[in-house]
Design an enzyme around this catalytic site. Structure first.
Site, PDB file in Angstrom:
ATOM      1  N   ASN A  12      31.284  33.965  41.174  1.00 64.07           N
ATOM      2  CA  ASN A  12      31.114  33.784  39.739  1.00 64.07           C
ATOM      3  C   ASN A  12      30.679  35.106  39.120  1.00 64.07           C
ATOM      4  O   ASN A  12      29.533  35.527  39.259  1.00 64.07           O
ATOM      5  CB  ASN A  12      30.066  32.697  39.478  1.00 64.07           C
ATOM      6  CG  ASN A  12      29.789  32.496  38.004  1.00 64.07           C
ATOM      7  OD1 ASN A  12      30.558  32.926  37.146  1.00 64.07           O
ATOM      8  ND2 ASN A  12      28.682  31.840  37.690  1.00 64.07           N
ATOM      9  N   TRP A  13      31.616  35.752  38.412  1.00 64.33           N
ATOM     10  CA  TRP A  13      31.322  37.061  37.840  1.00 64.33           C
ATOM     11  C   TRP A  13      30.432  36.984  36.613  1.00 64.33           C
ATOM     12  O   TRP A  13      29.924  38.002  36.139  1.00 64.33           O
ATOM     13  CB  TRP A  13      32.625  37.767  37.452  1.00 64.33           C
ATOM     14  CG  TRP A  13      33.520  38.082  38.604  1.00 64.33           C
ATOM     15  CD1 TRP A  13      33.289  37.847  39.939  1.00 64.33           C
ATOM     16  CD2 TRP A  13      34.815  38.699  38.528  1.00 64.33           C
ATOM     17  NE1 TRP A  13      34.352  38.281  40.688  1.00 64.33           N
ATOM     18  CE2 TRP A  13      35.307  38.800  39.852  1.00 64.33           C
ATOM     19  CE3 TRP A  13      35.602  39.156  37.483  1.00 64.33           C
ATOM     20  CZ2 TRP A  13      36.556  39.358  40.146  1.00 64.33           C
ATOM     21  CZ3 TRP A  13      36.841  39.712  37.770  1.00 64.33           C
ATOM     22  CH2 TRP A  13      37.311  39.814  39.081  1.00 64.33           C
ATOM     23  N   LYS A  14      30.282  35.802  36.047  1.00 58.53           N
ATOM     24  CA  LYS A  14      29.509  35.623  34.817  1.00 58.53           C
ATOM     25  C   LYS A  14      30.066  36.569  33.731  1.00 58.53           C
ATOM     26  O   LYS A  14      31.277  36.773  33.669  1.00 58.53           O
ATOM     27  CB  LYS A  14      28.017  35.813  35.082  1.00 58.53           C
ATOM     28  CG  LYS A  14      27.532  34.887  36.215  1.00 58.53           C
ATOM     29  CD  LYS A  14      26.045  34.872  36.381  1.00 58.53           C
ATOM     30  CE  LYS A  14      25.660  33.923  37.509  1.00 58.53           C
ATOM     31  NZ  LYS A  14      24.195  33.781  37.654  1.00 58.53           N
ATOM     32  N   HIS A 104      27.247  24.761  34.987  1.00 54.86           N
ATOM     33  CA  HIS A 104      26.391  25.790  35.581  1.00 54.86           C
ATOM     34  C   HIS A 104      25.030  25.763  34.898  1.00 54.86           C
ATOM     35  O   HIS A 104      24.917  25.447  33.706  1.00 54.86           O
ATOM     36  CB  HIS A 104      27.042  27.164  35.412  1.00 54.86           C
ATOM     37  CG  HIS A 104      26.375  28.242  36.201  1.00 54.86           C
ATOM     38  ND1 HIS A 104      25.230  28.879  35.768  1.00 54.86           N
ATOM     39  CD2 HIS A 104      26.680  28.792  37.404  1.00 54.86           C
ATOM     40  CE1 HIS A 104      24.862  29.780  36.662  1.00 54.86           C
ATOM     41  NE2 HIS A 104      25.722  29.748  37.668  1.00 54.86           N
ATOM     42  N   GLU A 106      23.217  27.961  33.734  1.00 55.95           N
ATOM     43  CA  GLU A 106      23.115  28.787  32.526  1.00 55.95           C
ATOM     44  C   GLU A 106      23.739  28.082  31.331  1.00 55.95           C
ATOM     45  O   GLU A 106      23.257  28.223  30.203  1.00 55.95           O
ATOM     46  CB  GLU A 106      23.779  30.143  32.777  1.00 55.95           C
ATOM     47  CG  GLU A 106      22.979  30.992  33.751  1.00 55.95           C
ATOM     48  CD  GLU A 106      23.770  32.071  34.438  1.00 55.95           C
ATOM     49  OE1 GLU A 106      23.191  32.753  35.301  1.00 55.95           O
ATOM     50  OE2 GLU A 106      24.973  32.235  34.120  1.00 55.95           O
ATOM     51  N   GLU A 174      22.966  24.251  43.132  1.00 54.11           N
ATOM     52  CA  GLU A 174      22.325  25.521  42.785  1.00 54.11           C
ATOM     53  C   GLU A 174      20.882  25.267  42.362  1.00 54.11           C
ATOM     54  O   GLU A 174      20.629  24.864  41.228  1.00 54.11           O
ATOM     55  CB  GLU A 174      23.100  26.256  41.692  1.00 54.11           C
ATOM     56  CG  GLU A 174      23.554  25.399  40.510  1.00 54.11           C
ATOM     57  CD  GLU A 174      23.946  26.237  39.310  1.00 54.11           C
ATOM     58  OE1 GLU A 174      24.141  27.446  39.455  1.00 54.11           O
ATOM     59  OE2 GLU A 174      24.022  25.668  38.214  1.00 54.11           O
ATOM     60  N   GLY A 180      19.203  34.225  41.130  1.00 54.12           N
ATOM     61  CA  GLY A 180      18.837  35.557  40.666  1.00 54.12           C
ATOM     62  C   GLY A 180      17.430  35.984  41.037  1.00 54.12           C
ATOM     63  O   GLY A 180      16.985  37.059  40.656  1.00 54.12           O
ATOM     64  N   SER A 220      21.111  33.084  45.096  1.00 52.22           N
ATOM     65  CA  SER A 220      20.712  34.276  45.848  1.00 52.22           C
ATOM     66  C   SER A 220      21.389  34.342  47.213  1.00 52.22           C
ATOM     67  O   SER A 220      20.764  34.678  48.220  1.00 52.22           O
ATOM     68  CB  SER A 220      19.186  34.334  45.996  1.00 52.22           C
ATOM     69  OG  SER A 220      18.566  34.462  44.730  1.00 52.22           O
ATOM     70  N   GLY A 241      26.749  34.616  42.950  1.00 52.50           N
ATOM     71  CA  GLY A 241      26.600  35.245  41.647  1.00 52.50           C
ATOM     72  C   GLY A 241      26.616  36.755  41.736  1.00 52.50           C
ATOM     73  O   GLY A 241      27.655  37.383  41.882  1.00 52.50           O
ATOM     74  N   GLY A 242      25.437  37.365  41.674  1.00 55.74           N
ATOM     75  CA  GLY A 242      25.331  38.818  41.644  1.00 55.74           C
ATOM     76  C   GLY A 242      26.050  39.522  42.780  1.00 55.74           C
ATOM     77  O   GLY A 242      26.698  40.553  42.578  1.00 55.74           O
TER      78      GLY A 242
END
Length: 263
Positions: A12-14, A104, A106, A174, A180, A220, A241-242
């Site tokens: 997921n590049w967000k 998600h 967010e 999640e 994060g 994470s 994610g990141g």
């Protein structure tokens, strides 16, 4: 029992990478995975770029016959109409999106999407042949108040109640407290919740649906901890994610089988 669930490693590049950057990234990722025989076939790798990148990614994957899937980060519950800024499932289908992330944390936090909205979006994606990656999870406060599994199970049940028994979805657990933070849930914690989610699917839909539905973990995830999660019976992949924005790191996560025996 006996149902083969192909692991899914989803990036997921967000809100990162424009359409030119996405082309370069996908090319590098495909090259990084080229020499990993087990990276494709017994594991599916998917990228989830921003909406503005989807056509570029689709064209590249199709033209170069890359063994990568692509998906979107959200979808509208509506098929068309006066909904400024919304993206229809029909549009995603036309762009050959195999997946779409729905619910998600967010989106739930910043856009106030509740379980009913998530359910409607899930139905909309399925209506257009796009597989929903339905996200569920708890905050640290939820965990302290309700204990493990309770909130994710309740969130998932609302979605499942809106589906047909043969619906094809992916569920992403999640834990919001881990996203994060650099502090992932332990593999045992992930297994406990994923097993509870599979039980919920069996209760609402069917045992067959529970056996074939992939349940993945997000929060994470790194190459250094992916093997521990993938060693768990009910964890069928990862929503990254990141780390998905680092080609080498994401490729290493996709090669989790190299590390499973050492976890």
């Amino acid at each position: 029992m006996g149902v083969a669930r192909i692991p899914l490693i989803a990036g997921n590049w967000k809100m990162n990478l424009d359409h030119l950057q996405s082309i370069a990234f996908v090319q590098k990722l495909a090259w990084a995975l080229k020499d990993a025989k087990h990276a494709f076939g017994d594991v599916e790798v998917a990228v989830f770029p921003p909406f503005t990148d989807l056509r570029s990614v689709q064209t590249l994957i199709a033209a170069d016959k890359l063994e990568l899937a692509h998906g979107a980060q959200d979808v509208s519950m509506h098929d068309s109409g006066a909904y400024t800024g919304e993206i229809s499932g029909a549009f995603l289908s036309a762009l050959a999106c195999r997946y779409v992330i729905i619910g998600h944390s967010e989106r739930r936090q910043y856009h106030h999407e509740d379980d009913e909205i998530v359910a409607k979006k899930t139905v909309a994606a399925l209506r257009h042949g796009v597989t929903p990656v339905v996200c569920v999870g708890e905050t640290a406060e939820d965990l302290e108040t309700h204990g493990p599994s309770a909130v994710p199970m309740a969130q998932l049940r609302v979605v499942l109640d809106a589906l047909e028994a043969d619906a094809d979805i992916v569920v992403a657990y999640e834990p919001v407290w881990a996203i994060g933070s650099g502090q992932a849930a332990t593999p045992e914690q992930a297994q406990q919740v994923c097993a509870a989610l599979r039980t919920t699917i069996a209760e609402v839909l069917s045992e067959d649906a529970a056996a074939r539905t992939r349940i993945i973990y997000g929060g994470s995830v790194k190459s250094s901890n992916i093997a521990g999660f993938m060693n768990q019976k009910d964890v069928d992949g990862a929503l990254v994610g990141g780390a998905s924005l680092d080609v080498d790191e994401f490729a290493a996560i996709a090669r989790f089988r190299q590390h499973v025996g050492t976890a």
